[in-house]
Design an enzyme around this catalytic site. Sequence first.
Site: not given
Length: 298
Positions: A92, A149, A252
């Site tokens: 995200d 992911h 981050s």
Amino acid sequence: MRFLDFFRVVPQYLIPQHLLSKGMHWFMQVKQPWIKNNTIKLLTKIYKIDIQEAADEEIENYPHFNAFFTRALKPDARPIDPTKNAWCSPADGIISQSQVIHGKTLIQAKCHEYSLDALLGGDIEYAKHFIDGDSAVIYLSPKDYHRIHMPVDAKLHSMTYVPGDLFAVNPTTVRNVEGLFARNERLIIRFENEHGVFCLIMVGAIFVGSMETIWQGKITPDYQPTIQHWDYQEDDLSYSKGDEIGRFNMGSTVVLLSPKGKMPGLGEIEKNTPIQMGQMLAQYAEYNFSTQDEHSPE
């Protein structure tokens, strides 16, 4: 440097970055219910975190703040784009930078550039894969889902930890700290599949309490002064698009690198585009699969 930027950036050169990050890691492990519950509630409100997406919506059920920040989501919260030969976003965030690499030079911000060699920890041979290639940078803010992911089916080749600074990676710091992504602490993760090679880089930052991968466990905050390398070629570690591979605490950045001509859309995404894990980033270009990347890793 803008006037307000000066007061946001200059202090970062003066503070003990790694000590503060270790302190944040300790705080995120605090289990006293009144501390961790109130902290979670406060930050959920400040950052407008959507707790309804979480697999467990009950704040009291998280043993500490870190467990909440790296929370799992409901199974249908992040559907994986099924398009064949497409990369989905590994995280995200927002696309803070998307570009075609000019030789070995990447543009960080106006008047700021950095090199592939520096970003990849001085691995000049590996950097050759990505000459004139494509790159995208995804910035994760504190409100975002913090698990990383797989963007596409691939086999894990190797990983390198590069020690460095821990500047913030927000837009203000990106504008003002030269070579930010090439000077901050980072994990360089190399993958390969039938299309060739690609690289995913997890970039550390101030107050990112830890970075970890599912195959190596927690890498930071135990600061190491030297480059560390792991080779997985004999381990046959293959992952499918959408599989979880790592986690950040707090917020981050993830940097993606693709060789020239393999993923052309990756370098053409509009800056500051919001993205969710699983949404399509770009597709592999059509080409003869018998022609493999001439710089295939060894």
